[in-house]
Structure formats: structure tokens, C-alpha cells
Design an enzyme around this catalytic site. Structure first.
Site, PDB file in Angstrom:
ATOM      1  CD  GLN A  43     -52.815 -25.465  44.138  1.00  0.00           C
ATOM      2  OE1 GLN A  43     -53.005 -24.552  43.342  1.00  0.00           O
ATOM      3  NE2 GLN A  43     -52.568 -25.254  45.425  1.00  0.00           N
TER       4      GLN A  43
ATOM      5  CD  GLU B  32      -3.816   6.097   4.053  1.00  0.00           C
ATOM      6  OE1 GLU B  32      -5.031   6.153   4.361  1.00  0.00           O
ATOM      7  OE2 GLU B  32      -3.426   5.723   2.949  1.00  0.00           O
TER       8      GLU B  32
ATOM      9  CB  THR C   8     -50.122 -21.920  50.586  1.00  0.00           C
ATOM     10  OG1 THR C   8     -50.467 -23.288  50.312  1.00  0.00           O
ATOM     11  CG2 THR C   8     -48.707 -21.648  50.110  1.00  0.00           C
TER      12      THR C   8
ATOM     13  NE  ARG D 263      -7.092  -8.733  -1.872  1.00  0.00           N
ATOM     14  CZ  ARG D 263      -8.303  -8.318  -1.486  1.00  0.00           C
ATOM     15  NH1 ARG D 263      -9.361  -8.646  -2.186  1.00  0.00           N
ATOM     16  NH2 ARG D 263      -8.434  -7.548  -0.426  1.00  0.00           N
TER      17      ARG D 263
ATOM     18  CB  ALA E  41     -60.168 -29.247  39.947  1.00  0.00           C
TER      19      ALA E  41
ATOM     20  CE  LYS F 269     -57.512 -20.249  50.264  1.00  0.00           C
ATOM     21  NZ  LYS F 269     -57.835 -21.183  49.187  1.00  0.00           N
TER      22      LYS F 269
ATOM     23  CG  HIS G 188     -62.516 -22.520  47.962  1.00  0.00           C
ATOM     24  ND1 HIS G 188     -62.320 -22.984  46.688  1.00  0.00           N
ATOM     25  CD2 HIS G 188     -61.531 -23.072  48.730  1.00  0.00           C
ATOM     26  CE1 HIS G 188     -61.249 -23.775  46.674  1.00  0.00           C
ATOM     27  NE2 HIS G 188     -60.762 -23.847  47.902  1.00  0.00           N
TER      28      HIS G 188
ATOM     29  CG  HIS H 132     -11.361   0.320   9.419  1.00  0.00           C
ATOM     30  ND1 HIS H 132     -11.673   1.619   9.083  1.00  0.00           N
ATOM     31  CD2 HIS H 132     -10.893   0.352  10.692  1.00  0.00           C
ATOM     32  CE1 HIS H 132     -11.387   2.404  10.111  1.00  0.00           C
ATOM     33  NE2 HIS H 132     -10.918   1.658  11.099  1.00  0.00           N
TER      34      HIS H 132
ATOM     35  CE  LYS I 278      -3.918  -2.255   2.248  1.00  0.00           C
ATOM     36  NZ  LYS I 278      -3.330  -3.602   2.120  1.00  0.00           N
TER      37      LYS I 278
END
Length: 1175
Positions: free
Chosen positions: A571, A231, A904, A323, A569, A737, A767, A266, A147
Site C-alpha cells: 500500500q 376451444e 485515514t 406435415r 508494505a 499505530k 506499528h 404451448h 384445425k
């Protein structure tokens, strides 16, 4: 005169004479017979094609590492060179290449590009051996390939150049001196090669020395010579290059220009011909100067003159590529000239006139774009990737050309060579049309197994400035949006990976029993196509809001039903394992036939984390999917007050955000409860739901027996007082519940009757579980006593620890004032579906150990879901006959804790303590006596500290004091003083960890279940949307020859067949073969059992910041630290080399180097652990 006809003993002498005369223009050379290509990959194949068209024998060379490369197979002959040498070095062995050429009577050598293509010593070696070098003469190459020499030639020819060093430099000091003289920025370039190798921009003087070292090293590795030149850097230029052809008769032409401004580091990424929007005057001057320079040096064969054009139209010569260029294809497309054929025929001595090429006849037509598809990951700084291509499908069609080498399924991309996979060239009448064709082609590519830059290329092509042709070399740097990618779904291949994993290593979800999923197709009742769901109660909620919704519920005659089949159900009966796939299948029927339901319970509780942990599906996506299919029935979820969906208390902002997102995604009714009935925890959940716009169903957890006067803790007064506080807190609905199913019919009549008398205007919802067998009777009494809603599960999913039978309740209330309005015929069809579907979940079936309910629940008060789990655990541990003892000890543990509410997470606390007592052979009395010395389960300690909340009647003493032993106590609401979670910061951290854009819902899942979410996300990225697979295949996979259709989205169905499973290879893998949509695919799966014997390199663990792994496959080129060194954040640790690119890897944290797992010279795979830093 053909060389092949000359006896071998004289061949070399004749060749040398021939070439010397040829070079001097004395005789006209003859046609070649055999031509070698001293290169690899796609350029070698490109030259082979040209040779075949010219009826010449093509000869390849290959390195040992390229034994299976396609270019070796595409040539007529192929010969090994560089045996025992590193991969790149093999293609740089000039002596061996020449020796091989002479041995096999090669007439000429084409160098391709890269490697030796610009080495004048290689051209000279060919000449000395009497072999024609297809390219410029050695002296021209020496001048133009260097170059610096080319720059001097340009000056001599009157072509303007950029200020730079007069010759190559080999020391950093010379680079520093230049930078001092001309200022920064400067650019370092390899003197003897291109392709972006050895090129670096330097903006600061103090960075010059390190940049020089890296560039020199790259150039040395790529070209065999590390010389550089320097350069001055031109700001904001366009990169324009001119294609030239010259013969040996002094003729030279240009084939117009190319725009190569779209570059990264580049290195060209996208090339265009001709350069769009280039001023005509500038174009003409550039073309003229390129010709002037070529004539000045007597250029022969193909070459390229490159220029930088600034914003004002000034242009500067930068270099000559002596080339063929990678991007020669776009010039061929617009001119119709086959450059490779022209190269070969010129080397044979043909003139441009012989080739009918003159400046006047060479014209351009239309526009062409080339995209380099590489195995690089643009999301990670274009890290090269390597590995096996599992899938390759290209984009083709009108206006598309593909030049490739290793682009096929099964090909292995080596880490040793350039990452270019395929060049895609699109041509059309103009630049925008060419871009449109390119976009179409790239979108049709399917490449799996390695990362590619296709998403980045598509972003480039769609960028307006690219389409307007107003790009310069800063284009990529100034458009960060180019790096915003929509993740590739890759769903089909990921699902094959999953099915292969299951085939080789067994189920990814642990199966609870030895039972296999049944081979059944559950019957889905017929629904007319396009039928819209009838109006349901949700329409009232959407139109009138929660308060009016509650009034509507209260005003309706009869008793309404909440269907728990989709949550509690399964579960209770199937370990919470029912998948969205099976819920979605029956959902349209539910929407059509059960619009009279109060609600459908389908979310919350254990289903949230189990869906991620074991079913590998997103709970939010479940909600979204079901909401689309059932728009008319209210959805109901279980909200654990201040615990939301989790098992511990969260900061308030998490609870509020969760409820906001739940409502946004389609949740309607929130059953808010607390495991201790602790009012402050309840109020947080209620306020969060109310603020989000949901229906607040305030739940009182029921325990004890209000009809038993001897049990004075949880008497009728307790429940009425708590209900009064919840109603005053603006509950829309009041709920009881009964999580254990201990609400006896007579107690139901008393409690619900008292609540209805005290609160005549608020809806009451009950429930229960059917563990005792009295659930139906209890719910009937609730209805008669004034309950507006009761819970039930469809018949085939009811009973035992599930909810009471929907059919039984509906039938019992038919014709009375409490009639539910539901159809028994529809319930029967619904039940038939779930009866069949339940067989798919045989591995989780509670009925394998539980044959009936048991009225002893009234004593031990174990919640339904927990009862199933405890019994299964007992049987799995061989303690089935002692299950009665386990239940008895549960009761004892409850009493020693003060007879608490059990749901829980408090029920888990009691369960943990019960198991602890069994394991340590403790009674209630001995537990308290020995408490000072026992190491209690963590859940029990947390409870005693007050981290769950405050029990209604306080903590048991002296047990609490003995358990805590001075540990801090929480006297108020546990989450009251918790620091808010910075959800935005969490999102940023998660996106960095998982490499994709995450939703607010993802962040919320992580906030409650961080480890579970991380594992789920990793699983999904590896195996894709496994929730789309039918349940039997999800659990146990395909049998050999079995086929399945998998609908991954509407209108997209995969046809998958498992063909075969291969034998174990030396890497501990098995190859699994599939037929996917009529095409065979194979994947390699590590046999986890067999691979235990195989030693592998440790892997960097995701999420562990001190684990610094190889980001790409490659060699550890240099270690910058040693064990024990102190390092700072972003300090360089090691240099990795791959695909001729070097990468400096920095430390992500400050700390001490704990270990180096990959010494210098180690070959690493992507993800291998290299350095371990301890914070």
C-alpha cells in the site's frame, strides 16, 4: 420418365398432365431428379441429407437475410427468393417459389415445417404448376391443415373432440361469446399453423379481447393468416401425438406415439417416444382412432394426429399436423424408419409395401428423447437472444443424434427467425437411460456468445417426475425450481474478452507511470510436495480462543514479528496494487518457513476497495484463498473502528456483520483504530470483533512526540489514559499505530516502557513506517522496552514509506533475549521473491519519484501511504520541485484544523484542505479570515459537522462556525443513531440488479462501497476471473504470438495464444484472434477511440429503473404511450417483436414518460434504450 429430359418449352404441360394423372391414380409417377426444400434452417438440411442418400439433387431457397445461413451452403443448388421483402415474408412468396422451381426444373417441393408447410394454397399452386408437393393432397391439407375442418372430420370419424368453435373466427367478439357460453379457461389457436405461434390461454373473461389481438397478430405474422379458433381448455392433460404415414394406394400405418407434454407457452420443449407410462389400453385406442381419422379423410404422406389425455385416461382429438413435425426424430430413433425418405418415396408413387412398411413390421425399440436447444434465456422468461456464436462445442457420443443448421462458431443467430439452434436426440434401452445420455450430452455443450436454454433443459431432465414419466402440460408451470440455474462460468471466453479488450484499448487498470511490467518469473522457493505446514500461533487461537491466545503471546520470550508485506508494505510502495495471484504463489513457502510470525497482515485498509476497484478481484476471495494456503499463521487486518473498511461511519449492524463474516472467512486479529482516537468509535469496532470471536487489538494512533515537552496535546499522559480505557474495554492486545513513522527511538523507549509498566499482563504491538529512516532503531527500542510484537516488511518491500526491514530487525535481535526466532536464510529467499515480483508492478513503483525517505516527516506527520500518493500527484502535475511546499502546507492545514490525529480518513481531510490552500494561495491566517466566503472541500465540511467523530481537543473555532454556516452538527458518535441497514432487502435488490445469487460477503462489500461493488460485479460478469491471469498479462496483456497457461482451477488449465488483431470494421470493432487449447477463437472488441466517430443508439443504464430497454433484439411493433404521458407501475409501454414472438414491455416504475428513444418500427439490439420514465 424424368422431367429434366423434357425440352423446357414442353416441360410445364407435361408436368401438369403428369401430376393430374398422378393425383388421380392413373399412372405411376417416376423418380424425382431435383427436389426443392421451401424452408430454411435445420429442417432444410435434414431433407437435404435424405435427398443425398437417395441420390437426388437438393435445391435450397433463401431470403436475403439468410445469405450466410448454412442451409444455403448444404444444398446442391440454392436460389434467392423474396428480394427486398422482410425475412419471414420471403419464405411465404408462393409465386416466386413456384417460378423459381419451374425455372430450374424442380420435380418436387418439400415444405419442411412452419412457413408454407400447412398451406393448402401452396400445395395447390405446386399441383397447378405440375410440381409434386411432398405432403398430403391440397384438399386433404385444406381439411386437415385447417384445425377447425380437422375437428369436424374427427367428429365425422367418431373421434371425441374438445368443445370448440365450429370454424375459424376473425373477431374478438366471437371469442368473447364462446367464453361466455363455455366458461373459462379457454385457449386461442392459430387456424393455419403450429409451433406455439398464436396460441394463448385465457383465464378471465376480461382478458379475452387483448389475448385475441396478440394471437391474431402473431398468427398473421407467422402464417400469413390471422384466423383463430377457440376451444375449452382441458385441465392437466398429457399431450400425446401419433405419427402416421399414408401412401397413394389407400394404405396407412402408425409409427406409434410421442409424448410432448413438456411445453412452454404451448410450444414443445422436450419430446419422448414412445410415451412412457401410458396405459396400454389408452395407447391402443389412441392409435386406432388416429388411423380411423386418417382413413376417413384419405390421408397421404406424413402427418401427426394430436390428442389430450386427461388424468382419468380420457382423450380428446385436438388437431392434425398435415406435415412433418419437429419431433419426427424421436420416432425415427425408436422405429428405425427414415420418415423424410419415406415422404419423398411416397410422393414418387411408392406404396408402403414397396417401402416394406406394414403395421406388423413397424416395432419400437427402446426410448428416445429430443431436446430443442434454443437461443433463449430461461432466466428472463425465455427471451430470444441473437448475435454471433463465439464458441460452439457439441455433446456427442453413443446414443446421441444432432440435427442442426447454424450451430458453429462464427455463426450469426438472426433475430428474424425461430430461436431453434440444434435438436439433440438421445436414445437408449429405456427412458431413464435415454435421459442420462441426454444429460451427459447437454453438459458437454459449450455455446458462447448467445444465451441458450440448456440450463433449463438439464433441470427438466433431472426432475424426478420427468424421470418417472409422470408429467403433464402443467409440468413447467408447477416446478419453479426448473428456473433455478447455476450460472454458467464461461471463464475461458470471458478471459479472452478481457485480453482482447486490453489489446485493443489498453489496460483496464490505470497505470501510474510509463514503466512497463518486467518480463520476469519470480523465484518461488522449493517446498516438498505434500509437506504440511508446521504448527503456528494460529493453532493456539483456534484451540484455546482469543483470551488464551493473548496470554500465550505475552508469555513467550523474545519479540515477535508481524509481516506487513501482504498489505501495508505494498500500500505504501506500490499504490496497493499487489494482486492475490502473487501473494498466493509465495504463500505455501510462508506457511512452511514463517510459522514463528505473530501474524501476517494481509487485509483491510485501502486493500479492500482497491482490490475491487482496480484489481477487479474480490477481497473476500483473497482472504479465503490465503487462508487455505496458510492455515497456521494468524491473519491480521486493519479495522477503521466504526468505518470498518470504508471511509465513513456505518450503522452498527453493518460493523457487527462485517466482523462476523471476516472471522468466518479466516480473519483472526483485528487492529481496531479510529482516525481521531475517538473512544466511542473505537468501542463499536472492539465490541463487534469480540462478539464475532476475533482477537481485539485496540490501537492508539500515535502523533506528536512524547519526548517534546513543548507539545502538550499528545503527551505521555494522553496515551496512558486512552490505553487505560481500551484495556478496561476488554482489549486482548494493546497497539500503538504510528502511521507516519514519527515514533523516535527515544520516544519509543519512553512510551512502550510506560505502557509495559502500567499494563504488565497485556501484549503490546507496535506499528510504524520507515519514512524517516529510523524505523529499525525505533522498533528495536520497542522490543527492548517490552513490546511483544513489532511490524516489519520483508527487506525488498521495506523502507521509505513502508515498514522497517524484517531482516534488519531479526538480525539485530539475534542472540539477545528478544530474539525473534526467524531464519535470515528464509527471509533472504522470501525477499528475493518479492524483489523480482516488485518489478511486475513497475507502473506503480513509488521509487520513480521517491528515491529515499525524509526526516522532515517529524514536522509534517504525513502518514506513509498518503505521503507516497501526495508525492506522485505532485510529480504528475509538474509540481515535483514544489513538493516541499506541499508538505509544508499539509502541516499548516493540520494546525488550522486543531492539530488532529492523522490517519485515514482524517489524513485525507488534512490532505484535501492542504491542496485547497495551495490552489487558493491561502495561509493559515487568510484561510480563517476568508472562511465565510470559501467553498470548502466536502471532507472538511463533514469533519466540522462531526460526521467523522470528535477530535480529542474539540473543533477549532471560529473556523468551525464559519465553515458550517448553520449546517447541523453531530455531537456524539456519528453512527449511534443511524438506521440499521436491512441486509436481507439489500441482497434481494442486488440479486435482481446483477442477475445472480449473491453471498453475504457480496452484500457487505456493497454496503460499504456500493458503486465500487456494482462496477466490480459488472466487470467480472463481462471479463471473468481476471485474477487468474499472471500479473504482467493482467496489466498490459499479451503480445502477438505470445502464449500463456492460465490455471482457472485445480486441474483445469487454459493454453492461450494471441494470434492477430484485425482492422477496424464499420461498426468500430476490431476482431482479435486467439488460439485457445489448440482451437482458434475470435472476438470482436469495440475500439473505443475509433468508435467515438460512430453514432450508436443510447443504451439502457443498468440500475437506472427509469431506463426501459429492449430485453431482446427485435422490432418495436407498437408504442402504447407518448412523451409526457403519466404511467403507472406495470403499465404496458411498448410491444417488441422478435423471432416471431411478441413481448409486451411494462414500466417498472410509476412516473412520466420523459423520452421515447426508439419510435415504432425501430430495430433494436438487446439493451437499447427504448423509453425513459422519470419517477
Amino acid at each position: 420418365m424424368r422431367f429434366s429430359r423434357i425440352p423446357p418449352i414442353f416441360a410445364n404441360v407435361v408436368r401438369q398432365t403428369h401430376y393430374r394423372n398422378y393425383a388421380n391414380g392413373v399412372i405411376k409417377p417416376r423418380e424425382f431428379n431435383k427436389v426443392m426444400v421451401a424452408n430454411r434452417g435445420e429442417i432444410a438440411i435434414r431433407v437435404f441429407r435424405a435427398l443425398t442418400e437417395l441420390n437426388k439433387t437438393s435445391v435450397a431457397i433463401y431470403a436475403e437475410q439468410d445469405k450466410n445461413s448454412m442451409h444455403r451452403l448444404k444444398a446442391d443448388e440454392a436460389y434467392l427468393v423474396g428480394k427486398g421483402l422482410p425475412p419471414v415474408a420471403a419464405y411465404l412468396t408462393i409465386d416466386q417459389i413456384i417460378e423459381t422451381a419451374l425455372k430450374h426444373n424442380i420435380d418436387a417441393i418439400h415444405p419442411g415445417y412452419g412457413f408454407l408447410s400447412e398451406r393448402s394454397d401452396f400445395a395447390a399452386a405446386c399441383q397447378n404448376a405440375g410440381i409434386v408437393f411432398i405432403g398430403p393432397s391440397p384438399d386433404v391439407m385444406a381439411r386437415m391443415g385447417d384445425k377447425v375442418a380437422a375437428r369436424q372430420a374427427a367428429i365425422e370419424a367418431g373421434v371425441q373432440v374438445v368443445p370448440g368453435t365450429p370454424g375459424p373466427i376473425t373477431t374478438a367478439d366471437e371469442a368473447v361469446e364462446f367464453a361466455k357460453q363455455y366458461g373459462t379457461p379457454i385457449i386461442l389457436k392459430a387456424a393455419y399453423g403450429g409451433g406455439g405461434r398464436g396460441i394463448r390461454r385465457v383465464d378471465k373473461l376480461e382478458e379475452v379481447e387483448e389475448a385475441f389481438r396478440r394471437s391474431y397478430s402473431e398468427a398473421q405474422a407467422a402464417f400469413g393468416d390471422g384466423s383463430l379458433f377457440v376451444e375449452k381448455f382441458v385441465e392437466r392433460p398429457r399431450h400425446i401425438e401419433v405419427q402416421l404415414l399414408g401412401d397413394h394406394h389407400g394404405n396407412i400405418v402408425h409409427l406409434y406415439e410421442r409424448d410432448c407434454s413438456v411445453q412452454r407457452r404451448h410450444q414443445k420443449v422436450v419430446e419422448i417416444a414412445p410415451a412412457p407410462a401410458l396405459p396400454e389400453g389408452v395407447r391402443e385406442k389412441i392409435l386406432a382412432d388416429a388411423l380411423r381419422l386418417a382413413r376417413h379423410v384419405g390421408y397421404q404422406n406424413a402427418g401427426t394426429v394430436e390428442f389430450l389425455v386427461d388424468q382419468k385416461g380420457n382423450y380428446y382429438f385436438i388437431e392434425v399436423n398435415a406435415r412433418l413435425q419437429v419431433e419426427h426424430t424421436v420416432t425415427e430413433e425408436i422405429t428405425g424408419v427414415d420418415l423424410v425418405q419415406a415422404q419423398i418415396r411416397i410422393a414418387e408413387g411408392k406404396s408402403l409395401d414397396d417401402l416394406k412398411l406394414s403395421q406388423e413390421t413397424i416395432q419400437t425399440t427402446g426410448s428416445a428423447i429430443q431436446c430443442r436447444v434454443t437461443t433463449e434465456d430461461p432466466a428472463k422468461g425465455f427471451q430470444p437472444d441473437s448475435g454471433r456464436i463465439e464458441v460452439f462445442r457439441s455433446g456427442e457420443g453413443m446414443g446421441i443424434r444432432l440435427d442442426s443448421a447454424s450451430a458453429f462458431a462464427g455463426s450469426v443467430i438472426s433475430p428474424h427467425y425461430d430461436s431453434l439452434m440444434v435438436k439433440v436426440i438421445a436414445s437408449a434401452r429405456n427412458h431413464p437411460n435415454a435421459a442420462a445420455k441426454m444429460i451427459r450430452a447437454l453438459k458437454k455443450f459449450r455455446i458462447r456468445g448467445v444465451k441458450t436454454n440448456i440450463p433449463f433443459l438439464l433441470n427438466v431432465l433431472r426432475q424426478p417426475s420427468f424421470l418417472d414419466a409422470s408429467v403433464d402440460t402443467y409440468f413447467i408451470d408447477e416446478h419453479p425450481e426448473l428456473f433455478q440455474f447455476k450460472p454458467s462460468q464461461n471463464r475461458a471466453q470471458k478471459l479472452l474478452n478481457y485480453l482482447g479488450e486490453v489489446k485493443v484499448n489498453g489496460p483496464t487498470t490505470p497505470l501510474a507511470t510509463d514503466l512497463k511490467p518486467a518480463v520476469v518469473s519470480p523465484p518461488i522457493p522449493y517446498i516438498p510436495a505434500g509437506a504440511k505446514p508446521p504448527t503456528g500461533l494460529r493453532d493456539v487461537l483456534v484451540q484455546r480462543g482469543p483470551t488464551e491466545f493473548a496470554k500465550e503471546v505475552r508469555s513467550r520470550p523474545g519479540c515477535m514479528i508481524t509481516d506487513t508485506t501482504f498489505r501495508d508494505a505494498h500500500q505504501s510502495l506500490l499504490a496497493t496494487r499487489v494482486r492475490t495471484y502473487d501473494m498466493a504463489a509465495i504463500s505455501p513457502f510462508v506457511a512452511q518457513s514463517f510459522n514463528g510470525l505473530f501474524s501476517l497482515e494481509n487485509w483491510g485498509g485501502a486493500t479492500f476497495d482497491v482490490s475491487m476497484r482496480f484489481l477487479h478481484e474480490c477481497p473476500w476471495e483473497r482472504l479465503q484463498t490465503l487462508r487455505k494456503l496458510i492455515p497456521n499463521i494468524p491473519f491480521q487486518c486493519l479495522l477503521r473502528g466504526a468505518n470498518a473498511m470504508g471511509y465513513s461511519n456505518y450503522p452498527d449492524n453493518v460493523i457487527y456483520k462485517f466482523c462476523e463474516l471476516a472471522v468466518k472467512n479466516g480473519m483472526d486479529v483485528f487492529r481496531v483504530f479510529d482516525s481521531l482516537n475517538y473512544l466511542p468509535n473505537l468501542l463499536v469496532g472492539m465490541e463487534a470483533v469480540g462478539k464475532a470471536g476475533g482477537v481485539v487489538e485496540a490501537a492508539i494512533a500515535y502523533t506528536g512526540d512524547v519526548t517534546d515537552k513543548s507539545r502538550d496535546k499528545y503527551d505521555l499522559k494522553y496515551y496512558l489514559n486512552l490505553a487505560d480505557q481500551l484495556v478496561k474495554a476488554q482489549a486482548h492486545i494493546l497497539s500503538i499505530k504510528d502511521m507516519a513513522g514519527v515514533l523516535k527511538p527515544e520516544a519509543a523507549k519512553l512510551l512502550i516502557g510506560a505502557l509495559r509498566d502500567k499494563f504488565p499482563d497485556i501484549p503490546i504491538h507496535v506499528h510504524t513506517h520507515d519514512t524517516s529512516g529510523a524505523g529499525v532503531a525505533a522498533m528495536l527500542e520497542c522490543a527492548k522496552a517490552g513490546a511483544d510484537v513489532v511490524d516489519a516488511a520483508v527487506d525488498s518491500m521495506s523502507g521509505m514509506t513502508s515498514q522497517p526491514s524484517m531482516g534488519a530487525i531479526v538480525a539485530s535481535l539475534q542472540g539477545t533475549k528478544h530474539d525473534t526466532g526467524l531464519s535470515l536464510d528464509d527471509i533472504s529467499k522470501y525477499s528475493a521473491y518479492w524483489e523480482s515480483t516488485r518489478q511486475l508492478y513497475a507502473p506503480f513503483e513509488c521509487a520513480t519519484t521517491m528515491k529515499s525517505g525524509n526526516a522532515d516527516v517529524y514536522k509534517h506527520e504525513i502518514p506513509g501511504g498518503q505521503y507516497t500518493n501526495l508525492q506522485f500527484q505532485a510529480f504528475s502535475l509538474g509540481l515535483g520541485p514544489q513538493f516541499d511546499e506541499v508538505k509544508r502546507m499539509y502541516r499548516e492545514a493540520n494546525l488550522v484544523l486543531g492539530d488532529i490525529i492523522k490517519v485515514t480518513p482524517s489524513s485525507k481531510i488534512v490532505g484535501d484542505l492542504a491542496q485547497f490552500m495551495v490552489q487558493n494561495n491561502l495561509t493559515r491566517e487568510t484561510l480563517v479570515d476568508r472562511a465565510d466566503d470559501l467553498s470548502f472541500p466536502k471532507s472538511v465540511v463533514d469533519f466540522m459537522q462531526g460526521n467523522v467523530g470528535q477530535p480529542p481537543y474539540g473543533f477549532p473555532e471560529p473556523l468551525r462556525t464559519k465553515v458550517l454556516r448553520g449546517k447541523p452538527k453531530v455531537d456524539g458518535r456519528p453512527g449511534e443513531n443511524a438506521k440499521p441497514v436491512d441486509l436481507d432487502a439489500v441482497k434481494v435488490e442486488l440479486e435482481e440488479k446483477h442477475g445472480r445469487t449473491l453471498s453475504e460477503e457480496d452484500v457487505m462489500s456493497y454496503s460499504m462501497f456500493p458503486t465500487v461493488f456494482d462496477e466490480f460485479e459488472t466487470f467480472r460478469q463481462q471479463y471473468g476471473p481476471v485474477d487468474k491471469l499472471p500479473t504482467r498479462l493482467f496489466l498490459t496483456g499479451l503480445e502477438i504470438a505470445e502464449e500463456v497457461d492460465v490455471e482457472i482451477e485445480s486441474g483445469k488449465t487454459l493454453a492461450i495464444q494471441l494470434l492477430a488483431e484485425g482492422k477496424l470494421n464499420k461498426r468500430g470493432e476490431r476482431e482479435v484472434f486467439f488460439d485457445l487449447n489448440g482451437q482458434m477463437r475470435s472476438i470482436f472488441v469495440v475500439d473505443k477511440e475509433a468508435s467515438k466517430e460512430i453514432v450508436t443508439r443510447p443504451r439502457a443504464l443498468p440500475g437506472v429503473r427509469g431506463h426501459i430497454g429492449a430485453p431482446m433484439p427485435g422490432d418495436v411493433l407498437e408504442l402504447k404511450i407518448k412523451e409526457g404521458d403519466k404511467v403507472t407501475k406495470k403499465q404496458p409501454l411498448f410491444v417488441l417483436s422478435a423471432m416471431k414472438m411478441e413481448m409486451v414491455i411494462d414500466s417498472p416504475i410509476a412516473g412520466t414518460v420523459k423520452a421515447i428513444h426508439a419510435p415504432q418500427g425501430t430495430k433494436c439490439s438487446a439493451g437499447d434504450l427504448v423509453v425513459e420514465v422519470e419517477p
